[in-house]
Design a protein around this motif. Structure first.
Motif, PDB file in Angstrom:
ATOM      1  N   GLN A 255      35.905  -2.926 -23.503  1.00 36.97           N
ATOM      2  CA  GLN A 255      36.896  -4.143 -24.288  1.00 36.97           C
ATOM      3  C   GLN A 255      37.404  -3.314 -25.538  1.00 36.97           C
ATOM      4  N   GLU A 256      36.687  -2.520 -26.158  1.00 41.47           N
ATOM      5  CA  GLU A 256      37.374  -1.833 -27.110  1.00 41.47           C
ATOM      6  C   GLU A 256      38.390  -1.016 -26.932  1.00 41.47           C
ATOM      7  N   ALA A 257      38.375  -0.243 -26.035  1.00 43.09           N
ATOM      8  CA  ALA A 257      39.491   0.658 -25.269  1.00 43.09           C
ATOM      9  C   ALA A 257      40.535  -0.175 -25.035  1.00 43.09           C
ATOM     10  N   LEU A 258      40.346  -1.210 -24.306  1.00 42.88           N
ATOM     11  CA  LEU A 258      41.570  -2.154 -23.683  1.00 42.88           C
ATOM     12  C   LEU A 258      42.051  -2.747 -25.213  1.00 42.88           C
ATOM     13  N   TRP A 259      41.431  -3.068 -25.923  1.00 47.57           N
ATOM     14  CA  TRP A 259      41.964  -3.700 -27.281  1.00 47.57           C
ATOM     15  C   TRP A 259      42.824  -2.698 -28.034  1.00 47.57           C
ATOM     16  N   ARG A 260      42.491  -1.437 -28.083  1.00 47.08           N
ATOM     17  CA  ARG A 260      43.386  -0.247 -28.774  1.00 47.08           C
ATOM     18  C   ARG A 260      44.397  -0.095 -27.891  1.00 47.08           C
ATOM     19  N   GLY A 261      44.578  -0.374 -26.671  1.00 51.58           N
ATOM     20  CA  GLY A 261      45.742  -0.018 -25.883  1.00 51.58           C
ATOM     21  C   GLY A 261      45.637   1.256 -25.138  1.00 51.58           C
ATOM     22  N   LYS A 262      44.602   1.711 -24.939  1.00 57.56           N
ATOM     23  CA  LYS A 262      44.081   3.011 -24.267  1.00 57.56           C
ATOM     24  C   LYS A 262      44.378   2.575 -22.765  1.00 57.56           C
ATOM     25  N   THR A 263      44.717   3.977 -21.873  1.00 53.97           N
ATOM     26  CA  THR A 263      44.767   3.522 -20.626  1.00 53.97           C
ATOM     27  C   THR A 263      43.246   3.766 -19.967  1.00 53.97           C
ATOM     28  N   VAL A 264      42.689   2.552 -19.517  1.00 60.45           N
ATOM     29  CA  VAL A 264      41.369   2.506 -19.192  1.00 60.45           C
ATOM     30  C   VAL A 264      41.174   2.712 -17.823  1.00 60.45           C
ATOM     31  N   VAL A 265      40.358   3.479 -17.211  1.00 56.19           N
ATOM     32  CA  VAL A 265      40.155   4.074 -15.873  1.00 56.19           C
ATOM     33  C   VAL A 265      38.766   3.785 -15.508  1.00 56.19           C
ATOM     34  N   LEU A 266      38.455   3.051 -14.703  1.00 59.18           N
ATOM     35  CA  LEU A 266      37.177   2.917 -13.936  1.00 59.18           C
ATOM     36  C   LEU A 266      36.922   3.548 -12.503  1.00 59.18           C
ATOM     37  N   PRO A 267      35.907   3.917 -11.948  1.00 58.30           N
ATOM     38  CA  PRO A 267      35.779   4.720 -10.801  1.00 58.30           C
ATOM     39  C   PRO A 267      35.470   3.510  -9.672  1.00 58.30           C
ATOM     40  N   ARG A 268      35.848   3.822  -8.458  1.00 56.98           N
ATOM     41  CA  ARG A 268      35.458   2.804  -7.327  1.00 56.98           C
ATOM     42  C   ARG A 268      35.060   3.608  -6.275  1.00 56.98           C
ATOM     43  N   VAL A 269      33.736   3.329  -5.830  1.00 51.48           N
ATOM     44  CA  VAL A 269      33.172   4.415  -4.858  1.00 51.48           C
ATOM     45  C   VAL A 269      33.518   4.027  -3.439  1.00 51.48           C
ATOM     46  N   LEU A 270      33.898   5.143  -2.691  1.00 52.05           N
ATOM     47  CA  LEU A 270      34.486   4.802  -1.396  1.00 52.05           C
ATOM     48  C   LEU A 270      33.300   5.362  -0.502  1.00 52.05           C
ATOM     49  N   LYS A 271      32.815   4.443   0.583  1.00 51.87           N
ATOM     50  CA  LYS A 271      32.093   4.775   1.657  1.00 51.87           C
ATOM     51  C   LYS A 271      32.178   6.104   2.152  1.00 51.87           C
ATOM     52  N   TRP A 272      33.263   6.531   2.460  1.00 53.51           N
ATOM     53  CA  TRP A 272      33.679   7.858   3.159  1.00 53.51           C
ATOM     54  C   TRP A 272      34.687   8.357   2.472  1.00 53.51           C
ATOM     55  N   PRO A 273      34.753   9.628   1.957  1.00 48.10           N
ATOM     56  CA  PRO A 273      33.760  10.741   2.376  1.00 48.10           C
ATOM     57  C   PRO A 273      32.767  10.671   0.962  1.00 48.10           C
TER      58      PRO A 273
ATOM     59  N   GLU B 199      33.984  -2.906 -10.066  1.00 52.75           N
ATOM     60  CA  GLU B 199      34.851  -1.684  -9.794  1.00 52.75           C
ATOM     61  C   GLU B 199      36.082  -2.467  -9.670  1.00 52.75           C
ATOM     62  N   PRO B 200      37.145  -1.391  -9.923  1.00 54.08           N
ATOM     63  CA  PRO B 200      38.614  -1.761  -9.564  1.00 54.08           C
ATOM     64  C   PRO B 200      38.787  -2.469  -8.493  1.00 54.08           C
ATOM     65  N   LEU B 201      39.783  -3.407  -8.297  1.00 52.20           N
ATOM     66  CA  LEU B 201      40.338  -3.985  -7.072  1.00 52.20           C
ATOM     67  C   LEU B 201      41.120  -2.646  -6.370  1.00 52.20           C
ATOM     68  N   PRO B 202      40.855  -2.676  -4.997  1.00 61.50           N
ATOM     69  CA  PRO B 202      41.647  -1.880  -4.074  1.00 61.50           C
ATOM     70  C   PRO B 202      43.033  -1.439  -4.761  1.00 61.50           C
ATOM     71  N   GLU B 203      43.691  -2.631  -4.799  1.00 60.20           N
ATOM     72  CA  GLU B 203      45.249  -2.585  -5.271  1.00 60.20           C
ATOM     73  C   GLU B 203      45.553  -2.257  -6.658  1.00 60.20           C
TER      74      GLU B 203
END
Length: 213
Positions: A78-96, A120-124
């Motif tokens: 939330q702090e990073a979003l409030w500061r206007g940073k580009t916030v990246v989160l991981p999404r685990v793929l079942k394969w590979p 996790e982030p939505l696929p889109e």
């Protein structure tokens, strides 16, 4: 003498068994913390990390959303979003068995629980390459004062960290009870540059300069 048929059970090495013993012990202590206690400690950790020059000055940060009894990293998101940073989160793929990195602009709107219950982030959501990451927050079950890290056993972050530039700051937050003196390590295990708890900070990489951490 004929070779006995395989039972299909994968035997763990001594290192893997030692890691599992520490993992279970530390997780039990972490789970025993009260909800209020985790929240108070988490706010302290997030505030300390958010004030770091290495966090203040960068644009694109790779964070993670906590689950279970982990420290509440959403305070830092939330702090990073409030500061206007580009916030990246991981999404685990079942394969590979890898993680895809995706940007979010709103935790509630842009994420959904995975099968493991982790937001996790939505696929889109837009993807981003590891080369674009300026700063990373690394999760873990246990850490040593030297920056050795014990993860959850999937190896996702060890593979990801190997793709990042060595110059990218790699920081971790953890409760004090997650700090151990030693950890069994393998050649593929990746370490962190600094660990912040609610009480202390451990500078683990002299080459990157303490003023950033």
């Amino acid at each position: 003498m004929p070779t006995p048929p395989s039972s299909g059970v994968r035997l763990l090495s001594k290192t893997q068994l030692a890691k599992q013993e520490i993992r279970l012990r530390v997780l039990a202590m972490r789970d025993a913390l009260s909800k209020r206690g985790r929240t108070v400690r988490s706010r302290r950790i997030a505030q300390r990390i958010a004030a770091l020059p290495s966090f203040v000055d960068v644009r694109t940060v790779l964070l993670f959303h906590s689950f279970g009894s982990e420290w509440r990293s959403e305070f830092l998101i939330q702090e990073a979003l409030w500061r206007g940073k580009t916030v990246v989160l991981p999404r685990v793929l079942k394969w590979p068995g890898q993680m895809v990195l995706q940007t979010i602009e709103n935790i509630v709107r842009d994420t959904a629980p995975s099968k493991r219950g982790i937001l996790e982030p939505l696929p889109e959501r837009p993807t981003i390459s590891p080369e674009a990451i300026d700063w990373i927050l690394v999760p873990g079950v246990a850490f040593t004062p030297r920056g050795d890290r014990l993860g959850y056993g999937g190896g996702f972050y060890d593979r990801l960290l190997a793709q990042l530039s060595p110059q990218v700051p790699r920081l971790a937050g953890a409760f004090e009870i997650q700090i151990v003196e030693t950890l069994p390590t393998a050649h593929h295990d990746c370490s962190v540059d600094a660990v912040y708890t609610e009480r202390r900070v451990f500078h683990c990489n002299e080459q990157k300069g303490f003023e950033l951490y």
